[in-house]
Enzyme design. Structure first.
Site, short mmCIF file in Angstrom:
data_model
loop_
_atom_site.label_atom_id
_atom_site.label_comp_id
_atom_site.label_asym_id
_atom_site.label_seq_id
_atom_site.Cartn_x
_atom_site.Cartn_y
_atom_site.Cartn_z
N SER A 99 4.34 -6.27 2.33
CA SER A 99 3.12 -5.87 3.03
C SER A 99 1.93 -6.55 2.36
CB SER A 99 3.01 -4.34 3.05
OG SER A 99 2.05 -3.92 4.00
N GLN A 100 0.88 -5.80 1.96
CA GLN A 100 -0.30 -6.46 1.40
C GLN A 100 0.01 -7.23 0.13
OE1 GLN A 100 -3.08 -3.19 0.95
NE2 GLN A 100 -2.43 -2.74 -1.15
N MET A 147 0.83 -1.20 0.00
CA MET A 147 0.00 0.00 0.00
C MET A 147 0.87 1.25 0.00
SD MET A 147 -2.72 1.15 2.98
CE MET A 147 -1.47 1.58 4.19
N ASP A 190 6.91 -3.72 14.63
CA ASP A 190 5.93 -3.18 13.69
C ASP A 190 4.87 -2.34 14.41
OD1 ASP A 190 4.02 -2.88 11.55
OD2 ASP A 190 4.95 -4.62 10.62
N HIS A 210 7.63 -1.58 10.30
CA HIS A 210 7.09 -2.21 9.10
C HIS A 210 7.95 -1.91 7.87
CE1 HIS A 210 3.98 -4.29 6.97
NE2 HIS A 210 3.76 -3.28 6.16
#
Length: 297
Positions: free
Chosen positions: A106-107, A32, A224, A278
């Site tokens: 990530s996503q 993202m 994170d 993150h």
């Protein structure tokens, strides 16, 4: 003439190096607020992999025809559409015909897992999920790619409206919003995550395809502050009915329902962790921990 000759020599050397590498091609999927090719993010990782693997082919996925659309896809294009788009692109790429390794950020981690489960051609060999949210998220404490006001609006929208059809259809983050206080609503109304996690019904194809992987590597960021809970990066999540106690993967129904227990028992499910927030990792850590996974036979 001399210039042409030199160019031919350089081209020959380049293709000799590229073809001499033992590493499979690598496919990257950004997270993202990122794109395929920002020089300070995936662009630099693409170059790092090419350098450290002696010139292997690296494809950094771009959703749509330009960088703006690619950026917006991380927020507004449903994962099902994105996965179909990527599966089509991979199937058309002749350089991937013998297989490839995949790294999702990530996503992008759970999106590439959906590719592995839904599209077996060309074959994905190793899936590396770096900070992926495989059991979803329940909270967005920080989203630095957006303004503070936009972050706050997104947070409030997800808490209140995540499972409404129009939100599921139009906001990517809603599709992996996992409310442990409303597990049944999540299972029935999540338009992406509950499906790829086999939580609505058991899709045997998902199990079979996932077990074709030679390795499934999951990287968790120990400090994170963006992914809640951070254990989702290892398929852990809150025990249903509350949002404090974490249930690890091997105690979750997903462990068997996705066939992850078989990967685990075979030693093909790998847990890695790294200090940092993150996606905050050093080149040194990446070279020492990720590059070997791309070059082993």
């Amino acid at each position: 003439m001399t210039l042409i000759k030199n160019c031919i020599i350089l081209l020959f050397c380049y293709y000799t190096v590229a073809e001499s590498t033992d590493a499979l091609p690598v496919v990257l999927w950004h997270g993202m607020g990122d794109t395929c090719c920002f020089p300070f993010s995936l662009g630099s990782i693409k170059k790092l992999i090419e350098t450290e693997t002696n010139g292997t082919y690296v494809l950094s996925l771009k959703i749509g025809g330009n960088m703006v659309m690619d950026y917006e896809s991380g927020f507004f294009i449903h994962p099902d559409y994105q996965v179909r788009y990527v599966c089509d692109q991979l199937a058309k790429d002749e350089r991937l015909i013998n297989g490839y390794n995949a790294i999702g950020f990530s996503q992008g981690g759970q999106f590439l897992r959906a590719v592995a489960q839904r599209c077996s051609t060309p074959p994905m060999k190793t899936l590396i999920s770096i900070g992926g949210q495989h059991q979803g998220v329940f909270g967005l404490p920080s989203c630095p790619s957006l303004s503070n006001s936009a972050c706050e609006h997104l947070r409030k929208l997800l808490h209140r409206e995540a499972y409404k059809e129009w939100v599921q259809r139009n906001l990517v983050q809603a599709t992996y919003w996992h409310d442990p206080l409303n597990e049944e609503e999540y299972r029935q109304k999540s338009s992406f995550l509950s499906n790829i996690n086999n939580e609505v019904f058991i899709n045997q194809t998902y199990i079979d395809n996932l077990n074709k992987l030679e390795k499934f590597v999951m990287v968790l960021f120990l400090n994170d502050t963006i992914v809640q809970p951070k254990e989702s990066q290892w398929f852990g999540f809150y025990t249903p009915g509350q949002d404090e106690e974490i249930r690890p993967l091997n105690q979750s129904p997903v462990y068997e329902d996705l066939g992850l227990n078989q990967l685990d028992s075979d030693g093909r499910l790998v847990y890695l962790s790294v200090e940092g927030d993150h996606l905050q990792m050093t080149s040194k850590w990446f070279i020492e921990n990720i590059i070997p996974l791309l070059t082993e036979n």
